[in-house]
Motif scaffolding. Structure first.
Motif, PDB file in Angstrom:
ATOM      1  N   THR A 275      32.171   0.922   6.802  1.00  0.00           N
ATOM      2  CA  THR A 275      31.544   1.497   7.951  1.00  0.00           C
ATOM      3  C   THR A 275      32.481   0.539   8.878  1.00  0.00           C
ATOM      4  O   THR A 275      33.960  -0.170   9.072  1.00  0.00           O
ATOM      5  CB  THR A 275      30.734  -0.073   8.179  1.00  0.00           C
ATOM      6  OG1 THR A 275      29.687   0.622   7.065  1.00  0.00           O
ATOM      7  CG2 THR A 275      30.077   0.585   9.444  1.00  0.00           C
TER       8      THR A 275
ATOM      9  N   TYR B  93      29.629  -7.474  17.185  1.00  0.00           N
ATOM     10  CA  TYR B  93      29.024  -6.203  17.340  1.00  0.00           C
ATOM     11  C   TYR B  93      27.858  -6.738  16.740  1.00  0.00           C
ATOM     12  O   TYR B  93      27.946  -7.646  15.905  1.00  0.00           O
ATOM     13  CB  TYR B  93      30.001  -5.826  16.411  1.00  0.00           C
ATOM     14  CG  TYR B  93      31.249  -4.722  16.538  1.00  0.00           C
ATOM     15  CD1 TYR B  93      31.202  -3.584  17.416  1.00  0.00           C
ATOM     16  CD2 TYR B  93      32.023  -5.665  16.968  1.00  0.00           C
ATOM     17  CE1 TYR B  93      32.694  -3.162  17.971  1.00  0.00           C
ATOM     18  CE2 TYR B  93      33.256  -4.888  17.572  1.00  0.00           C
ATOM     19  CZ  TYR B  93      33.524  -4.002  17.486  1.00  0.00           C
ATOM     20  OH  TYR B  93      34.630  -3.053  17.937  1.00  0.00           O
ATOM     21  N   HIS B  94      27.070  -5.685  17.373  1.00  0.00           N
ATOM     22  CA  HIS B  94      25.566  -6.072  16.308  1.00  0.00           C
ATOM     23  C   HIS B  94      25.122  -4.181  16.085  1.00  0.00           C
ATOM     24  O   HIS B  94      25.527  -3.080  16.693  1.00  0.00           O
ATOM     25  CB  HIS B  94      24.276  -6.208  17.513  1.00  0.00           C
ATOM     26  CG  HIS B  94      22.773  -6.347  17.038  1.00  0.00           C
ATOM     27  ND1 HIS B  94      22.175  -5.357  17.559  1.00  0.00           N
ATOM     28  CD2 HIS B  94      22.029  -7.129  16.390  1.00  0.00           C
ATOM     29  CE1 HIS B  94      20.650  -6.000  16.903  1.00  0.00           C
ATOM     30  NE2 HIS B  94      21.312  -6.829  16.238  1.00  0.00           N
ATOM     31  N   PHE B  95      24.511  -4.508  14.885  1.00  0.00           N
ATOM     32  CA  PHE B  95      24.010  -3.235  14.534  1.00  0.00           C
ATOM     33  C   PHE B  95      22.696  -3.562  14.418  1.00  0.00           C
ATOM     34  O   PHE B  95      22.462  -3.930  13.542  1.00  0.00           O
ATOM     35  CB  PHE B  95      24.223  -3.000  12.830  1.00  0.00           C
ATOM     36  CG  PHE B  95      23.922  -1.754  12.415  1.00  0.00           C
ATOM     37  CD1 PHE B  95      24.572  -0.515  12.911  1.00  0.00           C
ATOM     38  CD2 PHE B  95      23.487  -1.983  11.137  1.00  0.00           C
ATOM     39  CE1 PHE B  95      24.375   1.050  12.618  1.00  0.00           C
ATOM     40  CE2 PHE B  95      22.670  -0.021  10.879  1.00  0.00           C
ATOM     41  CZ  PHE B  95      23.480   0.405  10.819  1.00  0.00           C
ATOM     42  N   ASP B  96      21.840  -2.292  14.668  1.00  0.00           N
ATOM     43  CA  ASP B  96      20.536  -1.880  15.174  1.00  0.00           C
ATOM     44  C   ASP B  96      19.262  -1.626  14.123  1.00  0.00           C
ATOM     45  O   ASP B  96      18.455  -1.136  13.994  1.00  0.00           O
ATOM     46  CB  ASP B  96      19.644  -2.035  16.381  1.00  0.00           C
ATOM     47  CG  ASP B  96      19.954  -0.483  16.430  1.00  0.00           C
ATOM     48  OD1 ASP B  96      20.561  -0.068  16.012  1.00  0.00           O
ATOM     49  OD2 ASP B  96      19.533   0.149  17.815  1.00  0.00           O
TER      50      ASP B  96
ATOM     51  N   ASP C 195      18.325  -4.172   9.795  1.00  0.00           N
ATOM     52  CA  ASP C 195      17.881  -3.572  11.115  1.00  0.00           C
ATOM     53  C   ASP C 195      18.675  -4.809  12.560  1.00  0.00           C
ATOM     54  O   ASP C 195      18.167  -4.307  13.215  1.00  0.00           O
ATOM     55  CB  ASP C 195      17.162  -3.049  11.611  1.00  0.00           C
ATOM     56  CG  ASP C 195      16.130  -4.188  11.832  1.00  0.00           C
ATOM     57  OD1 ASP C 195      15.861  -5.156  10.923  1.00  0.00           O
ATOM     58  OD2 ASP C 195      14.564  -3.390  11.855  1.00  0.00           O
TER      59      ASP C 195
ATOM     60  N   LEU D 276      33.572   0.405  12.769  1.00  0.00           N
ATOM     61  CA  LEU D 276      33.028  -0.425  14.177  1.00  0.00           C
ATOM     62  C   LEU D 276      33.578   0.859  15.405  1.00  0.00           C
ATOM     63  O   LEU D 276      34.712   0.872  15.104  1.00  0.00           O
ATOM     64  CB  LEU D 276      33.587  -1.917  14.441  1.00  0.00           C
ATOM     65  CG  LEU D 276      32.650  -2.560  13.008  1.00  0.00           C
ATOM     66  CD1 LEU D 276      33.381  -3.840  13.243  1.00  0.00           C
ATOM     67  CD2 LEU D 276      31.702  -2.790  13.222  1.00  0.00           C
TER      68      LEU D 276
ATOM     69  N   ARG E 133      22.439   1.728  14.967  1.00  0.00           N
ATOM     70  CA  ARG E 133      24.168   2.662  15.753  1.00  0.00           C
ATOM     71  C   ARG E 133      23.850   1.247  16.369  1.00  0.00           C
ATOM     72  O   ARG E 133      23.956  -0.098  15.994  1.00  0.00           O
ATOM     73  CB  ARG E 133      24.112   3.047  17.190  1.00  0.00           C
ATOM     74  CG  ARG E 133      22.875   2.644  18.538  1.00  0.00           C
ATOM     75  CD  ARG E 133      22.746   2.816  19.163  1.00  0.00           C
ATOM     76  NE  ARG E 133      21.773   2.070  20.865  1.00  0.00           N
ATOM     77  CZ  ARG E 133      22.487   2.168  21.664  1.00  0.00           C
ATOM     78  NH1 ARG E 133      23.194   1.477  21.872  1.00  0.00           N
ATOM     79  NH2 ARG E 133      21.471   1.036  23.003  1.00  0.00           N
ATOM     80  N   TRP E 134      25.929   0.741  16.676  1.00  0.00           N
ATOM     81  CA  TRP E 134      26.525  -0.052  16.918  1.00  0.00           C
ATOM     82  C   TRP E 134      26.432  -0.736  17.820  1.00  0.00           C
ATOM     83  O   TRP E 134      27.216   0.095  19.157  1.00  0.00           O
ATOM     84  CB  TRP E 134      27.802  -0.770  15.952  1.00  0.00           C
ATOM     85  CG  TRP E 134      27.756  -0.077  14.695  1.00  0.00           C
ATOM     86  CD1 TRP E 134      27.896  -0.077  13.741  1.00  0.00           C
ATOM     87  CD2 TRP E 134      27.742  -1.986  13.606  1.00  0.00           C
ATOM     88  NE1 TRP E 134      28.169  -0.454  12.793  1.00  0.00           N
ATOM     89  CE2 TRP E 134      28.083  -1.601  12.767  1.00  0.00           C
ATOM     90  CE3 TRP E 134      27.826  -3.350  14.106  1.00  0.00           C
ATOM     91  CZ2 TRP E 134      28.140  -2.754  11.149  1.00  0.00           C
ATOM     92  CZ3 TRP E 134      27.751  -4.332  13.459  1.00  0.00           C
ATOM     93  CH2 TRP E 134      27.858  -4.016  11.970  1.00  0.00           C
TER      94      TRP E 134
END
Length: 442
Positions: A244, A285-288, A266, A246, A291-292
């Motif tokens: 993945t 970083y945050h992934f919902d 999520d 970033l 999307r990041w």
């Protein structure tokens, strides 16, 4: 499992270099700290050490040359501790021990092709879905090289290769992949992963599961000839492992991911660092689930070598605590502790340790950290009550020894129970014995 950039210092002070881990860290200018309002505001606030509620979960064996590097608890009756065991010839073998609510038992792992290895990380979503990742410990041969392996990577190796690598006198004979295995409730199965490019060594950073179809892994590749290294983030989606990517850092530079936490597929958080002109910048970083997004972690003050965010833990959806240090392997000082509540960053008083070697939460949402107090030879465990840190010492049978290290801790979901693992000085071949501590369980 809590976390593994740094996952921790893997070296017990009492035994010198008997067991090692990651250490990204260190120096800062004392005068800068004294003059910085943020630092003054968030200086260590620690309550006196209470009588310890911690106990030794597994009796020590002076003949057991081992170290536990990671722990993962899914239930009061289901937990795993992993690491390595070293024989009289100093060859390492991966070690996995399971808690079933009554006793800890060794569980045979899948073969590693005859190669010595260790396990650095474990992550479980349930009794029949457990992942472990580790490193082969025979990855280098003596050679002339001017590149120096960064301490946080050299600490992954066993002692002699690590010392040669730190001195710039070791390189891999060939590309070396990581060790990756999966437990289906009955047996461990080896999972093949691609090796890095020829001449590179791959190290495990962090392994976290947020569901059967949401397992996350960070790794770092290092080239001992050029000194270059690059981080990767991979995800298991229930069918396959895939890399993945970033998004770039806010300044457009590439990033090196490290620690991982979250509450579900999520709600995934990853710490990372970006570097330019010799200065590192800590990122979150945050992934919902779609999307990041990325945010720069605020630091206490400007420092020439920059800062790194080694650990991140979540207490509830949208809220995380980040711990880190100055990116300078000199003086053990200069801590970073801050909290993101979904809208703003707020500095948190730093715990009374040289460096946070592991961080986690229990089932009540209490944040826990461990590390060595300044000048100490034994690890302490500290819990955050929302205003200050309370230190808890080790059981007497451990504190009476020369030294100890705790490398990871993890709370038991739905309870206030916590497990912690590492090693303690003993009379074994390596000078260290595997250590498992429990609080409120077993």
């Amino acid at each position: 499992m809590s976390t593994r950039a740094t996952r921790a210092t893997r070296a017990t002070r009492a035994q010198g270099s008997a067991s090692r881990g990651i250490r990204v860290a260190t120096a800062f200018a004392a005068c800068a700290l004294a003059l910085t309002p943020w630092a003054a505001q968030a200086q260590t606030e620690t309550e006196p050490t209470a009588q310890t509620p911690w106990k030794l979960a597994i009796p020590l064996s002076e003949t057991d040359a081992s170290v536990f590097m990671d722990v993962d608890a899914r239930h009061r009756n289901d937990a795993w501790a992993v690491g390595r065991k070293t024989d009289d010839s100093f060859s390492a073998a991966p070690l996995a021990r399971h808690w079933d609510g009554k006793r800890w038992s060794d569980v045979p792992l899948a073969a590693t092709g005859g190669r010595p290895a260790q396990l650095d990380a474990v992550a479980a979503s349930g009794p029949d879905d457990v992942w472990v990742a580790g490193t082969y410990t025979d990855v280098e041969i003596a050679a002339n090289s001017s590149a120096r392996l960064p301490d946080r990577l050299a600490d992954r190796l066993s002692d002699a290769p690590a010392d040669r690598s730190r001195g710039g006198a070791a390189r891999p004979a060939a590309a070396s992949p990581i060790v990756l295995q999966h437990w289906d409730g009955t047996r461990w199965k080896r999972v093949q992963r691609p090796a890095p490019a020829e001449g590179w060594i791959r190290f495990v950073g962090e392994l976290t599961t947020l569901g059967r179809d949401s397992v996350w892994l960070t790794t770092v590749d290092w080239n001992p000839v050029t000194g270059a290294y690059a981080g990767k983030l991979e995800q298991w989606d229930g069918r396959t492992w895939r890399q993945t990517a970033l998004p770039p850092a806010p300044d457009g530079s590439p990033v090196e991911p490290w620690d991982i936490t979250g509450t579900g597929p999520d709600d995934v958080w990853v710490t990372a660092q970006a570097g330019s002109d010799g200065t590192t910048t800590p990122l979150l970083y945050h992934f919902d689930g779609r999307r990041w997004t990325v945010d720069t972690v605020p630091v206490p003050y400007e420092y020439g070598a920059g800062w790194v965010a080694n650990h991140v833990v979540t207490t509830k959806r949208g809220t995380v605590h980040v711990f880190g240090k100055t990116n300078d392997p000199g003086v053990a000082d200069g801590l970073l502790a801050t909290r993101w509540d979904g809208r703003t960053w707020r500095p948190v008083p730093t715990p009374g340790v040289e460096e946070v070697s592991a961080a986690g939460t229990d089932g009540s949402g209490t944040v826990w950290v461990t590390g060595w107090p300044v000048g100490g030879s034994h690890a302490v465990l500290s819990r955050w009550n929302g205003a200050s840190w309370t230190d808890e010492g080790l059981p007497e049978e451990i504190s009476a020894r020369v030294g100890s290290t705790l490398l990871d801790l993890d709370g038991v979901p739905g309870t206030r129970a916590v497990l912690a693992v590492g090693d303690v000085a003993c009379e074994s071949t390596t000078g260290g014995c595997g250590l498992v501590l429990s609080r409120g369980i077993g």
